[in-house]
Design a protein around this motif. Structure first.
Motif, PDB file in Angstrom:
ATOM      1  N   ARG A 129       0.757  -3.110  -7.196  1.00 42.28           N
ATOM      2  CA  ARG A 129      -0.693  -2.859  -7.237  1.00 42.28           C
ATOM      3  C   ARG A 129      -1.191  -2.826  -8.680  1.00 42.28           C
ATOM      4  O   ARG A 129      -2.270  -3.344  -8.993  1.00 42.28           O
ATOM      5  CB  ARG A 129      -1.032  -1.543  -6.526  1.00 42.28           C
ATOM      6  CG  ARG A 129      -0.780  -1.559  -5.029  1.00 42.28           C
ATOM      7  CD  ARG A 129      -1.477  -0.392  -4.328  1.00 42.28           C
ATOM      8  NE  ARG A 129      -1.060   0.912  -4.822  1.00 42.28           N
ATOM      9  CZ  ARG A 129      -0.002   1.584  -4.380  1.00 42.28           C
ATOM     10  NH1 ARG A 129       0.770   1.054  -3.431  1.00 42.28           N
ATOM     11  NH2 ARG A 129       0.299   2.775  -4.863  1.00 42.28           N
ATOM     12  N   ALA A 146       3.478   0.539  -5.773  1.00 42.11           N
ATOM     13  CA  ALA A 146       2.640   0.971  -6.902  1.00 42.11           C
ATOM     14  C   ALA A 146       2.706  -0.005  -8.071  1.00 42.11           C
ATOM     15  O   ALA A 146       1.683  -0.342  -8.686  1.00 42.11           O
ATOM     16  CB  ALA A 146       3.059   2.370  -7.346  1.00 42.11           C
ATOM     17  N   LYS A 147       3.912  -0.471  -8.384  1.00 43.57           N
ATOM     18  CA  LYS A 147       4.073  -1.393  -9.511  1.00 43.57           C
ATOM     19  C   LYS A 147       3.348  -2.712  -9.240  1.00 43.57           C
ATOM     20  O   LYS A 147       2.722  -3.286 -10.136  1.00 43.57           O
ATOM     21  CB  LYS A 147       5.565  -1.635  -9.756  1.00 43.57           C
ATOM     22  CG  LYS A 147       5.876  -2.505 -10.954  1.00 43.57           C
ATOM     23  CD  LYS A 147       7.359  -2.471 -11.314  1.00 43.57           C
ATOM     24  CE  LYS A 147       8.249  -2.874 -10.158  1.00 43.57           C
ATOM     25  NZ  LYS A 147       9.674  -3.017 -10.569  1.00 43.57           N
ATOM     26  N   GLN A 180       0.811  -1.219   0.000  1.00 44.37           N
ATOM     27  CA  GLN A 180       0.000   0.000   0.000  1.00 44.37           C
ATOM     28  C   GLN A 180       0.847   1.272   0.000  1.00 44.37           C
ATOM     29  O   GLN A 180       0.304   2.371  -0.074  1.00 44.37           O
ATOM     30  CB  GLN A 180      -0.934  -0.001   1.217  1.00 44.37           C
ATOM     31  CG  GLN A 180      -1.840  -1.216   1.300  1.00 44.37           C
ATOM     32  CD  GLN A 180      -2.628  -1.450   0.023  1.00 44.37           C
ATOM     33  OE1 GLN A 180      -3.119  -0.502  -0.598  1.00 44.37           O
ATOM     34  NE2 GLN A 180      -2.759  -2.710  -0.382  1.00 44.37           N
ATOM     35  N   GLU A 181       2.164   1.129   0.083  1.00 46.79           N
ATOM     36  CA  GLU A 181       3.047   2.291   0.062  1.00 46.79           C
ATOM     37  C   GLU A 181       3.394   2.681  -1.376  1.00 46.79           C
ATOM     38  O   GLU A 181       3.022   1.998  -2.336  1.00 46.79           O
ATOM     39  CB  GLU A 181       4.332   1.975   0.837  1.00 46.79           C
ATOM     40  CG  GLU A 181       4.108   1.668   2.314  1.00 46.79           C
ATOM     41  CD  GLU A 181       5.388   1.226   2.998  1.00 46.79           C
ATOM     42  OE1 GLU A 181       6.438   1.133   2.312  1.00 46.79           O
ATOM     43  OE2 GLU A 181       5.344   0.960   4.219  1.00 46.79           O
ATOM     44  N   ALA A 182       4.142   3.770  -1.500  1.00 44.77           N
ATOM     45  CA  ALA A 182       4.575   4.208  -2.833  1.00 44.77           C
ATOM     46  C   ALA A 182       5.397   3.128  -3.526  1.00 44.77           C
ATOM     47  O   ALA A 182       5.279   2.920  -4.743  1.00 44.77           O
ATOM     48  CB  ALA A 182       5.385   5.498  -2.709  1.00 44.77           C
ATOM     49  N   ASP A 183       6.215   2.408  -2.751  1.00 48.58           N
ATOM     50  CA  ASP A 183       7.041   1.346  -3.331  1.00 48.58           C
ATOM     51  C   ASP A 183       6.197   0.229  -3.947  1.00 48.58           C
ATOM     52  O   ASP A 183       6.676  -0.516  -4.803  1.00 48.58           O
ATOM     53  CB  ASP A 183       7.951   0.734  -2.261  1.00 48.58           C
ATOM     54  CG  ASP A 183       9.123   1.637  -1.913  1.00 48.58           C
ATOM     55  OD1 ASP A 183       9.346   2.614  -2.649  1.00 48.58           O
ATOM     56  OD2 ASP A 183       9.804   1.362  -0.907  1.00 48.58           O
TER      57      ASP A 183
END
Length: 317
Positions: free
Chosen positions: A141, A138-139, A133-136
């Motif tokens: 998700r 994103a890929k 759920q963090e920025a890291d």
């Protein structure tokens, strides 16, 4: 005497909890569904007129929605019949046709280590789910979204993301009080001869927790997001709690659904299993990247008389 978790699990698997509780209650015919192993009765622990006491054979648990009591086979005998825990185990072992184990200090030590490994794996799952759920994440998700898995399904299966880092998980576990030996024993880091400093085994991968029949996380599978990584799928190594050839992905959920469906369906991989579950087919399991083993077949037949194999139409399938 200390009883190993595996011995207690064996008893629970062999004796339906409804058989134990049914000697002291009368099951409600309207609400109960014996074919599904789902039973309701008036609670034996408090006075009531409408049945709020629920018992599920597949989970091996009971719960009263009126007074809040809950437990398993042994807890029921302790609370309802005043037995000590060892007495309850002895009674149930006799019904299961199992001999009581001799006291084994070495085995007790191994059981303690198993519990610590399970704790480390549970914390690892929490870490991966958080990073997703963090920025890291994103890929990862985006990958799951492109594969058609909605957020509810992702949460149900505890999906996560292992960041592209050699030590983030290791440092997280250390910060939660998990010792170096336990982290290594859990299989979550690569270590050993010729490796000066251990490092995270899973990096830049979508993570799939693998649970046993009691819904305890015992391992992980990781799907690489980079096309440059040769091993697209990577499983945890064999550990004291994980034996790949004796495990089926999603067995805990699927065996509950198998009661109603009448069978189990075996597909090839994690994504097949999860996608089918999301589509409403909940009685689906998968081997863990291996050919179907004798022990996996035994696990299938223990939960379904005629399991259905539904592998891909290629040479591997």
């Amino acid at each position: 005497m200390r009883f190993s978790p595996s011995f207690l699990d064996d008893i629970r698997d062999r004796v339906p909890i409804s058989d134990v509780i049914g000697r002291r209650v009368t099951w409600d015919r309207k609400k109960s569904q014996p074919g599904k192993g789902d039973f309701w009765a008036c609670c034996p622990f408090h006075s009531e007129k409408s049945p709020s006491f629920h018992c599920e054979d597949q989970k091996g648990r009971y719960h009263c929605f009126g007074c809040g009591v809950s437990g398993d086979h042994f807890r029921f005998l302790v609370e309802a019949e005043g037995m000590s825990f060892p007495e309850a185990v002895e009674r149930m072992a006799g019904e299961a046709g199992l001999a009581l184990p001799e006291r084994d200090a070495a085995a007790e030590k191994r059981d303690e280590q198993r519990s610590t490994i399970l704790d480390a794996l549970k914390l690892s799952a929490e870490f991966f789910a958080g990073v997703l759920q963090e920025a890291d994440g994103a890929k990862a998700r985006a990958y799951l979204r492109d594969r058609g898995l909605n957020p509810a399904t992702q949460k149900m299966f505890g999906l996560g993301y292992a960041p592209d880092s050699r030590n983030r998980l290791k440092e997280f576990l250390s910060g939660r009080g998990v010792g170096k030996a336990e982290v290594e024993a859990s299989g979550m880091v690569v270590h050993g001869e010729g490796i000066a400093v251990s490092y995270d085994r899973f990096r830049d991968r979508v993570m799939f927790p693998i649970s046993d029949a009691q819904e305890r996380i015992i391992a992980f599978g990781g799907r690489a997001l980079s096309s440059e990584i040769s091993a697209k799928y990577l499983n945890s190594p064999e550990t004291d709690v994980f034996h790949k050839g004796a495990t089926l992905f999603n067995i805990a959920r699927a065996r509950r659904a198998a009661k109603a469906a009448g069978t189990l369906v075996v597909v090839e991989g994690y994504m097949d299993t999860i996608a089918l579950h999301q589509a409403g087919f909940e009685n689906v399991v998968a081997p863990l990247g291996t050919a179907l083993t004798d022990r996996q077949l035994e696990l299938l037949w223990r939960n379904a008389a005629e399991p259905i194999l539904c592998f891909d139409g290629d040479n591997a399938g």
